[in-house]
Motif scaffolding. Sequence first.
Motif, PDB file in Angstrom:
ATOM      1  N   GLY A  35      14.635 -19.115  11.116  1.00  0.00           N
ATOM      2  CA  GLY A  35      14.042 -17.963  10.439  1.00  0.00           C
ATOM      3  C   GLY A  35      14.134 -16.711  11.290  1.00  0.00           C
ATOM      4  N   LEU A  36      13.867 -16.854  12.578  1.00  0.00           N
ATOM      5  CA  LEU A  36      14.011 -15.724  13.497  1.00  0.00           C
ATOM      6  C   LEU A  36      15.443 -15.214  13.499  1.00  0.00           C
ATOM      7  CD1 LEU A  36      13.009 -13.827  15.746  1.00  0.00           C
ATOM      8  CD2 LEU A  36      13.461 -15.681  17.373  1.00  0.00           C
ATOM      9  N   LEU A  81      18.244 -15.027   2.574  1.00  0.00           N
ATOM     10  CA  LEU A  81      19.603 -15.502   2.300  1.00  0.00           C
ATOM     11  C   LEU A  81      20.347 -15.857   3.581  1.00  0.00           C
ATOM     12  CD1 LEU A  81      20.475 -13.025  -0.581  1.00  0.00           C
ATOM     13  CD2 LEU A  81      19.719 -15.416  -0.772  1.00  0.00           C
ATOM     14  N   LEU A  82      20.200 -15.039   4.612  1.00  0.00           N
ATOM     15  CA  LEU A  82      20.860 -15.367   5.880  1.00  0.00           C
ATOM     16  C   LEU A  82      20.223 -16.585   6.545  1.00  0.00           C
ATOM     17  CD1 LEU A  82      21.927 -12.147   7.818  1.00  0.00           C
ATOM     18  CD2 LEU A  82      23.336 -14.017   7.016  1.00  0.00           C
ATOM     19  N   LEU A  84      18.997 -19.153   4.961  1.00  0.00           N
ATOM     20  CA  LEU A  84      19.594 -20.287   4.253  1.00  0.00           C
ATOM     21  C   LEU A  84      21.035 -20.520   4.710  1.00  0.00           C
ATOM     22  CD1 LEU A  84      18.167 -19.662   0.691  1.00  0.00           C
ATOM     23  CD2 LEU A  84      17.665 -21.630   2.167  1.00  0.00           C
ATOM     24  N   PHE A  85      21.788 -19.445   4.878  1.00  0.00           N
ATOM     25  CA  PHE A  85      23.163 -19.564   5.362  1.00  0.00           C
ATOM     26  C   PHE A  85      23.201 -20.226   6.734  1.00  0.00           C
ATOM     27  CE2 PHE A  85      26.463 -17.749   8.109  1.00  0.00           C
ATOM     28  CZ  PHE A  85      27.589 -18.238   7.471  1.00  0.00           C
ATOM     29  N   PHE A  86      22.318 -19.788   7.631  1.00  0.00           N
ATOM     30  CA  PHE A  86      22.296 -20.375   8.972  1.00  0.00           C
ATOM     31  C   PHE A  86      21.834 -21.831   8.951  1.00  0.00           C
ATOM     32  CE2 PHE A  86      21.840 -15.824  10.546  1.00  0.00           C
ATOM     33  CZ  PHE A  86      23.171 -15.752  10.958  1.00  0.00           C
ATOM     34  N   MET A  87      20.980 -22.183   8.012  1.00  0.00           N
ATOM     35  CA  MET A  87      20.559 -23.585   7.874  1.00  0.00           C
ATOM     36  C   MET A  87      21.764 -24.456   7.489  1.00  0.00           C
ATOM     37  SD  MET A  87      16.902 -22.996   5.973  1.00  0.00           S
ATOM     38  CE  MET A  87      16.079 -24.568   6.204  1.00  0.00           C
ATOM     39  N   VAL A  88      22.558 -23.965   6.555  1.00  0.00           N
ATOM     40  CA  VAL A  88      23.760 -24.692   6.139  1.00  0.00           C
ATOM     41  C   VAL A  88      24.765 -24.743   7.287  1.00  0.00           C
ATOM     42  CG1 VAL A  88      25.753 -24.602   4.582  1.00  0.00           C
ATOM     43  CG2 VAL A  88      23.458 -24.184   3.696  1.00  0.00           C
ATOM     44  N   LEU A  89      24.958 -23.619   7.943  1.00  0.00           N
ATOM     45  CA  LEU A  89      25.890 -23.549   9.064  1.00  0.00           C
ATOM     46  C   LEU A  89      25.491 -24.526  10.171  1.00  0.00           C
ATOM     47  CD1 LEU A  89      28.336 -22.026  10.312  1.00  0.00           C
ATOM     48  CD2 LEU A  89      26.669 -20.458  11.330  1.00  0.00           C
ATOM     49  N   LYS A  90      24.218 -24.557  10.494  1.00  0.00           N
ATOM     50  CA  LYS A  90      23.727 -25.435  11.556  1.00  0.00           C
ATOM     51  C   LYS A  90      23.978 -26.901  11.187  1.00  0.00           C
ATOM     52  CE  LYS A  90      21.034 -25.872  15.233  1.00  0.00           C
ATOM     53  NZ  LYS A  90      21.255 -25.261  16.504  1.00  0.00           N
ATOM     54  N   THR A  91      23.769 -27.249   9.953  1.00  0.00           N
ATOM     55  CA  THR A  91      24.024 -28.618   9.505  1.00  0.00           C
ATOM     56  C   THR A  91      25.509 -28.935   9.604  1.00  0.00           C
ATOM     57  OG1 THR A  91      22.100 -28.589   8.059  1.00  0.00           O
ATOM     58  CG2 THR A  91      23.807 -30.208   7.556  1.00  0.00           C
TER      59      THR A  91
END
Length: 141
Positions: A35-36, A81-82, A84-91
Amino acid sequence: MVIPKTIPGLRVATILLAGYVFLWVSLEGDLRRVGLLGVWSTVVMTFYLIQRFLGGRQVSLRVWLVTTSVVGLIIGAGSVLLTLFFMVLKTGIHAHGPEFIPAEISWVWSQLPWWSLTGLVGGLGIGLVTAAIASMRVAHH
């Protein structure tokens, strides 16, 4: 109101963000850290766009308030939105299974209207405060 040509501290915020990204990639998924990253990245990118396209322009009070409100809305919605994007990217980076549980992803998505509204109201508030400060400076001269 005059929009500054360069936003103070933006370069430092960008360098610190780059350092945080390198740290973030190496750590396990955590909702607070992602989130940060989402909020920080959104703010930095938005401020660069403001600096690039609006820097140095003089605008009326009405345009100033609309601009700060829209910028707040963009930061609020863009942060979700970013994130969520970073959550997908991290996975995707850590191919050992999901980094975030479905409840965390769902919670972040559910925040979109609230973060957007908060950004809009916060942007308007910042616009009003900065306009008041600018008018006090003019009145003292």
